[in-house]
Design a protein around this motif. Structure first.
Motif, mmCIF file in Angstrom:
data_model
loop_
_atom_site.group_PDB
_atom_site.id
_atom_site.type_symbol
_atom_site.label_atom_id
_atom_site.label_comp_id
_atom_site.label_asym_id
_atom_site.label_seq_id
_atom_site.Cartn_x
_atom_site.Cartn_y
_atom_site.Cartn_z
ATOM 1 N N GLN A 85 0.994 -1.092 0.160
ATOM 2 C CA GLN A 85 0.062 -0.176 -0.167
ATOM 3 C C GLN A 85 0.970 1.294 0.050
ATOM 4 N N PHE A 86 0.879 1.992 -0.969
ATOM 5 C CA PHE A 86 1.707 3.259 -1.134
ATOM 6 C C PHE A 86 1.088 4.220 -1.772
ATOM 7 N N LYS A 87 0.910 5.228 -0.994
ATOM 8 C CA LYS A 87 0.445 6.571 -1.427
ATOM 9 C C LYS A 87 1.380 7.631 -1.663
ATOM 10 N N THR A 88 1.301 8.657 -2.582
ATOM 11 C CA THR A 88 2.173 9.661 -2.498
ATOM 12 C C THR A 88 1.414 10.901 -3.053
ATOM 13 N N THR A 89 1.940 12.058 -2.961
ATOM 14 C CA THR A 89 1.209 13.301 -3.373
ATOM 15 C C THR A 89 2.090 13.637 -4.312
ATOM 16 N N ALA A 90 1.682 13.979 -5.517
ATOM 17 C CA ALA A 90 2.161 14.794 -6.738
ATOM 18 C C ALA A 90 1.489 16.028 -6.817
ATOM 19 N N VAL A 91 2.066 17.040 -7.430
ATOM 20 C CA VAL A 91 1.506 18.332 -7.728
ATOM 21 C C VAL A 91 1.575 18.756 -9.217
ATOM 22 N N ASP A 92 0.224 18.951 -9.791
ATOM 23 C CA ASP A 92 0.085 19.169 -11.133
ATOM 24 C C ASP A 92 -0.692 20.480 -11.179
ATOM 25 N N ALA A 93 -0.131 21.293 -11.933
ATOM 26 C CA ALA A 93 -0.909 22.700 -12.090
ATOM 27 C C ALA A 93 -1.172 23.271 -10.792
ATOM 28 N N GLY A 94 -0.267 23.291 -9.995
ATOM 29 C CA GLY A 94 -0.538 23.696 -8.533
ATOM 30 C C GLY A 94 -1.669 22.901 -7.677
ATOM 31 N N LYS A 95 -2.136 21.828 -8.011
ATOM 32 C CA LYS A 95 -2.904 21.100 -7.506
ATOM 33 C C LYS A 95 -2.360 19.730 -6.740
ATOM 34 N N ALA A 96 -2.689 19.483 -5.634
ATOM 35 C CA ALA A 96 -2.119 18.329 -5.192
ATOM 36 C C ALA A 96 -3.061 16.983 -5.263
ATOM 37 N N ILE A 97 -2.141 16.174 -5.981
ATOM 38 C CA ILE A 97 -2.804 14.701 -6.440
ATOM 39 C C ILE A 97 -2.511 13.632 -5.378
ATOM 40 N N LEU A 98 -3.234 12.916 -4.933
ATOM 41 C CA LEU A 98 -2.711 11.567 -4.413
ATOM 42 C C LEU A 98 -2.690 10.511 -5.204
ATOM 43 N N GLU A 99 -1.642 9.894 -5.415
ATOM 44 C CA GLU A 99 -1.370 8.842 -6.295
ATOM 45 C C GLU A 99 -1.073 7.412 -5.607
ATOM 46 N N SER A 100 -1.538 6.404 -6.275
ATOM 47 C CA SER A 100 -1.133 5.123 -5.518
ATOM 48 C C SER A 100 0.151 4.612 -6.421
ATOM 49 N N LEU A 101 0.908 3.921 -5.772
ATOM 50 C CA LEU A 101 2.083 3.256 -6.575
ATOM 51 C C LEU A 101 2.105 1.884 -6.510
ATOM 52 N N THR A 102 2.469 1.184 -7.396
ATOM 53 C CA THR A 102 2.716 -0.363 -7.387
ATOM 54 C C THR A 102 3.820 -0.773 -6.565
ATOM 55 N N TYR A 103 4.063 -2.059 -6.220
ATOM 56 C CA TYR A 103 5.069 -2.582 -5.452
ATOM 57 C C TYR A 103 6.450 -2.193 -6.306
ATOM 58 N N GLU A 104 6.262 -2.441 -7.569
ATOM 59 C CA GLU A 104 7.398 -2.142 -8.631
ATOM 60 C C GLU A 104 7.889 -0.967 -8.604
ATOM 61 N N GLN A 105 6.880 0.172 -8.623
ATOM 62 C CA GLN A 105 7.247 1.380 -8.697
ATOM 63 C C GLN A 105 7.985 2.050 -7.410
ATOM 64 N N ALA A 106 7.314 1.472 -6.238
ATOM 65 C CA ALA A 106 7.890 1.883 -5.021
ATOM 66 C C ALA A 106 9.202 1.339 -4.872
ATOM 67 N N ASN A 107 9.490 0.025 -5.101
ATOM 68 C CA ASN A 107 10.720 -0.538 -5.151
ATOM 69 C C ASN A 107 11.948 0.260 -6.085
ATOM 70 N N ALA A 144 11.594 5.017 3.372
ATOM 71 C CA ALA A 144 10.700 6.149 2.796
ATOM 72 C C ALA A 144 9.079 5.796 3.238
ATOM 73 N N VAL A 145 9.092 4.338 3.987
ATOM 74 C CA VAL A 145 7.550 4.140 4.182
ATOM 75 C C VAL A 145 7.651 3.973 5.774
ATOM 76 N N ALA A 146 6.771 4.111 6.496
ATOM 77 C CA ALA A 146 6.489 3.865 7.966
ATOM 78 C C ALA A 146 6.770 2.521 8.350
ATOM 79 N N GLU A 147 7.319 2.456 9.427
ATOM 80 C CA GLU A 147 7.661 1.077 10.084
ATOM 81 C C GLU A 147 6.581 1.011 11.139
ATOM 82 N N LEU A 148 6.087 -0.229 11.354
ATOM 83 C CA LEU A 148 5.154 -0.470 12.559
ATOM 84 C C LEU A 148 5.578 -1.599 13.271
#
Length: 90
Positions: free
Chosen positions: A36-58, A69-73
Motif C-alpha cells: 500500500q503506497f500513496k504519494t502526493t504529486a503536484v500538477d498545475a498547482g493542485k495536489a494529487i494523491l497517487e497510488s504506486l505499485t510495489y514495482e514502482q515503489a521498489n 521512505a515508508v513508515a515502520e510499524l
C-alpha cells in the motif's frame, strides 16, 4: 507465527497486508508494509494523491533503509499470532 521465526528481510503476511521485517526486538518485530503506497504529486498547482505499485515503489528505493521512505510499524507478541508466511488470498 512465533517470534523466533522472524528475521530482518523476511516477507510475511498479516491480515491482507504484505510486510517485510526490518528489526527484531526482544518481544517485538518491526516491519514495513509492501502493498500500500500513496504519494502526493503536484500538477498545475493542485495536489494529487497517487497510488504506486510495489514495482514502482521498489524502483524508487522506498524499501532501502534504514531509514525507510515508508513508515515502520511495531508488531507486539499479540500481533505476531496473526502473521503468516503465506497470503490468506488463495
Amino acid at each position: 507465527m512465533e517470534h523466533s521465526e522472524f528475521h530482518i528481510g523476511l516477507d510475511f503476511w498479516c491480515g491482507k497486508g504484505r510486510w517485510r521485517c526490518t528489526d527484531v526486538g526482544t518481544r517485538t518485530v518491526v516491519a514495513i508494509r509492501l502493498d500500500q503506497f500513496k504519494t502526493t504529486a503536484v500538477d498545475a498547482g493542485k495536489a494529487i494523491l497517487e497510488s504506486l505499485t510495489y514495482e514502482q515503489a521498489n524502483a524508487a528505493g522506498w524499501f532501502i533503509g534504514p531509514p525507510y521512505a515508508v513508515a515502520e510499524l511495531v508488531f507486539d507478541e499479540n500481533d505476531l499470532k496473526s502473521c503468516s508466511l503465506e497470503s490468506d488470498e488463495r
